[in-house]
Design a protein around this motif. Structure first.
Motif, PDB file in Angstrom:
ATOM      1  N   HIS A 117       0.820  -1.202   0.000  1.00  0.00           N
ATOM      2  CA  HIS A 117       0.000   0.000   0.000  1.00  0.00           C
ATOM      3  C   HIS A 117       0.861   1.263   0.000  1.00  0.00           C
ATOM      4  O   HIS A 117       1.992   1.264   0.492  1.00  0.00           O
ATOM      5  CB  HIS A 117      -0.897   0.024   1.236  1.00  0.00           C
ATOM      6  CG  HIS A 117      -1.892  -1.094   1.285  1.00  0.00           C
ATOM      7  ND1 HIS A 117      -2.861  -1.256   0.333  1.00  0.00           N
ATOM      8  CD2 HIS A 117      -2.061  -2.105   2.186  1.00  0.00           C
ATOM      9  CE1 HIS A 117      -3.592  -2.323   0.636  1.00  0.00           C
ATOM     10  NE2 HIS A 117      -3.136  -2.852   1.744  1.00  0.00           N
ATOM     11  N   LYS A 175      -2.533   8.097  -4.029  1.00  0.00           N
ATOM     12  CA  LYS A 175      -2.431   6.682  -3.646  1.00  0.00           C
ATOM     13  C   LYS A 175      -2.398   5.800  -4.896  1.00  0.00           C
ATOM     14  O   LYS A 175      -1.551   4.899  -5.018  1.00  0.00           O
ATOM     15  CB  LYS A 175      -3.609   6.309  -2.751  1.00  0.00           C
ATOM     16  CG  LYS A 175      -3.813   4.810  -2.515  1.00  0.00           C
ATOM     17  CD  LYS A 175      -5.029   4.578  -1.633  1.00  0.00           C
ATOM     18  CE  LYS A 175      -5.488   3.118  -1.686  1.00  0.00           C
ATOM     19  NZ  LYS A 175      -4.463   2.189  -1.191  1.00  0.00           N
ATOM     20  N   GLU A 183       0.882   3.529  -6.043  1.00  0.00           N
ATOM     21  CA  GLU A 183       0.784   2.072  -6.039  1.00  0.00           C
ATOM     22  C   GLU A 183       0.908   1.470  -7.434  1.00  0.00           C
ATOM     23  O   GLU A 183       1.228   0.283  -7.577  1.00  0.00           O
ATOM     24  CB  GLU A 183      -0.540   1.645  -5.401  1.00  0.00           C
ATOM     25  CG  GLU A 183      -0.590   1.932  -3.904  1.00  0.00           C
ATOM     26  CD  GLU A 183      -1.912   1.583  -3.247  1.00  0.00           C
ATOM     27  OE1 GLU A 183      -1.973   1.641  -2.015  1.00  0.00           O
ATOM     28  OE2 GLU A 183      -2.871   1.256  -3.989  1.00  0.00           O
ATOM     29  N   ALA A 226       4.950   4.399  -2.247  1.00  0.00           N
ATOM     30  CA  ALA A 226       4.707   2.991  -1.952  1.00  0.00           C
ATOM     31  C   ALA A 226       5.981   2.208  -2.246  1.00  0.00           C
ATOM     32  O   ALA A 226       6.910   2.703  -2.890  1.00  0.00           O
ATOM     33  CB  ALA A 226       3.547   2.451  -2.776  1.00  0.00           C
ATOM     34  N   HIS A 257      -0.323   4.423   6.559  1.00  0.00           N
ATOM     35  CA  HIS A 257      -0.490   3.582   5.382  1.00  0.00           C
ATOM     36  C   HIS A 257      -1.900   3.794   4.832  1.00  0.00           C
ATOM     37  O   HIS A 257      -2.881   3.792   5.580  1.00  0.00           O
ATOM     38  CB  HIS A 257      -0.262   2.118   5.729  1.00  0.00           C
ATOM     39  CG  HIS A 257       1.127   1.819   6.201  1.00  0.00           C
ATOM     40  ND1 HIS A 257       2.220   1.827   5.366  1.00  0.00           N
ATOM     41  CD2 HIS A 257       1.602   1.526   7.443  1.00  0.00           C
ATOM     42  CE1 HIS A 257       3.318   1.550   6.062  1.00  0.00           C
ATOM     43  NE2 HIS A 257       2.964   1.371   7.324  1.00  0.00           N
ATOM     44  N   VAL A 283      -4.678   2.283   3.063  1.00  0.00           N
ATOM     45  CA  VAL A 283      -5.071   0.904   2.771  1.00  0.00           C
ATOM     46  C   VAL A 283      -6.116   0.821   1.671  1.00  0.00           C
ATOM     47  O   VAL A 283      -6.008  -0.001   0.757  1.00  0.00           O
ATOM     48  CB  VAL A 283      -5.572   0.213   4.053  1.00  0.00           C
ATOM     49  CG1 VAL A 283      -5.993  -1.228   3.759  1.00  0.00           C
ATOM     50  CG2 VAL A 283      -4.481   0.250   5.130  1.00  0.00           C
ATOM     51  N   SER A 284      -7.147   1.628   1.731  1.00  0.00           N
ATOM     52  CA  SER A 284      -8.187   1.603   0.693  1.00  0.00           C
ATOM     53  C   SER A 284      -8.825   2.976   0.608  1.00  0.00           C
ATOM     54  O   SER A 284      -8.834   3.731   1.581  1.00  0.00           O
ATOM     55  CB  SER A 284      -9.258   0.545   0.999  1.00  0.00           C
ATOM     56  OG  SER A 284     -10.017   0.923   2.134  1.00  0.00           O
TER      57      SER A 284
END
Length: 402
Positions: free
Chosen positions: A23, A183, A187, A234, A246, A248-249
């Motif tokens: 992540h 993000k 990633e 990341a 972090h 995460v989603s």
């Protein structure tokens, strides 16, 4: 430059995984404000005086009540009384003022945005030239090209091939949306380091008080100037890097039948702000289901146990924070970081969430019990629509960190 090797080899190389491992994480945070500060308990008197509206005694009394209930103690802004005197069209509804507002915003926001970004880069610990992507969000920073993104790249000394993305007119979700984009970039691009910046000014909302425009009184009492920034990356981190949260989603959804509840529109008098009085009740009625759907796939057994999480909620207003607290049964301390940012800085639209993340990280650093108890958290923001941006965070350094 032409590709080398056979077409088959070039295609095969292009198909190799180029995404990062794991992540994305917030690696650094920076914030900044203009030096000019106005106390909230003095704002109504100032506002009605500079707009020559003291004769609207009942409306002024209403404005004072709005300020008293706002949960705000002070705000920062570029706009001064001298600036208003030099540009009377800002407060005169009979005169178009969009060009003036955009020109002032374009001249003032790059410096405060660069200050916030420079602090984030300094905390990150690597050279600005190592930034590969720049994501900039602003609702109020001028509709022009080249825009704030290119001005920032030059001011910060970013390399010429930095990949720039500019988000415009997202309102209070401008910062959370920019972090979601960062993000995805981090990633899906191995080695990427994304600089995220959100910068705003309340100038574009301010105009003389009008008894028929209650929403504009609310906007004048809430919105302020500021900039927030973060570095996102990341995969393997260098020795200089220290992950903070972090990521995460991330999810974005729109509450049903809310298209006209919060609206922003660029017009001759600046940004027109429309706000339904039903907003807090609609948030209270829909936010828990929205969060449960967003988080349940990742937090088995925790969805609904809202006090077991830490909260980095964008403080759109005191009423919005109260709605979160009521709908989710949150203990008062859960929104303490958001309430403090609202109190000290007001609502800086997209920039505000960076201040909340910074305040949350500071509080966690000073509270060992909180660090051990709540490793998982939620970043939350509401924007026009009503659009709900949710990001599941995991605090770096937690005992259950993989």
């Amino acid at each position: 430059m032409a590709a080398t090797g056979s077409p088959a080899t070039v295609i095969q190389d292009a198909r190799r995984p180029r995404s990062a491992d794991g992540h994305a994480a917030v690696l650094a945070i920076g914030t900044a404000n203009p030096s000019h500060c106005l106390l909230q308990d003095e704002f109504a008197d100032w506002y009605f005086r500079v707009s020559n509206s003291d004769h609207l005694a009942m409306l002024k009394a209403k404005m004072k009540r709005i300020c008293e209930k706002s949960g705000i103690k002070k705000r920062h802004g570029h706009l001064t009384e001298e600036m208003l005197a030099a540009h009377p069209e800002i407060l005169d509804r009979a005169l178009p003022s969009l060009d003036t507002r955009m020109r002032i915003a374009a001249g003032s926001l790059p410096d405060v945005a660069a200050a916030a970004a420079a602090r984030a880069i300094a905390e990150w610990g690597r050279p600005a030239a190592d930034i590969t992507h720049l994501v900039v969000s602003t609702t109020t920073g001028g509709a022009a090209a080249p825009g704030l993104d290119l001005h920032l790249a030059v001011l910060l000394g970013l390399r010429q091939d930095v990949q720039r993305t500019l988000l415009y007119l997202y309102g209070c979700t401008a910062g959370t949306s920019a972090l979601r984009v960062a993000k995805d970039l981090a990633e899906n691009t191995r080695g990427a380091r994304v600089l995220v910046v959100s910068a705003e000014t309340g100038l574009t909302f301010l105009r003389s008080p009008d008894e028929a425009q209650f929403e504009e009184l609310v906007a004048a009492a809430l919105f302020a100037d500021g900039a927030g920034s973060a570095v996102v990356g990341a995969g393997p981190v260098s020795p200089a890097e220290r992950p903070i949260f972090h990521m995460v989603s991330a999810t974005q959804t729109t509450l049903a039948a809310t298209a006209r509840v919060v609206e922003l529109k660029l017009g001759e008098l600046g940004i027109e702000y429309r706000l339904s009085a039903a907003l807090p009740a609609m948030v209270c009625g829909g936010i828990e289901r929205c969060l449960s759907e967003a988080l349940a796939p990742h937090l088995h057994g925790l969805a609904g146990a809202w006090n077991d999480l830490f909260w980095a909620a964008h403080p759109g207003s005191r009423a919005i924070l109260d709605s979160y607290e009521a709908a989710l049964g949150l203990q008062p301390e859960k929104l303490a970081a958001s309430r403090r940012v609202l109190s000290e800085y007001g609502n800086m639209l997209g920039a505000t969430v960076f201040f909340v993340l910074e305040e949350m990280w500071r509080r966690r650093g000073a509270n060992e019990e909180e660090r051990e108890k709540c490793a998982w958290g939620v970043m939350l923001g509401l924007g026009p629509g009503i659009t709900v941006e949710t990001m599941l965070l995991h605090a770096a350094g937690s005992q259950d960190e993989d």
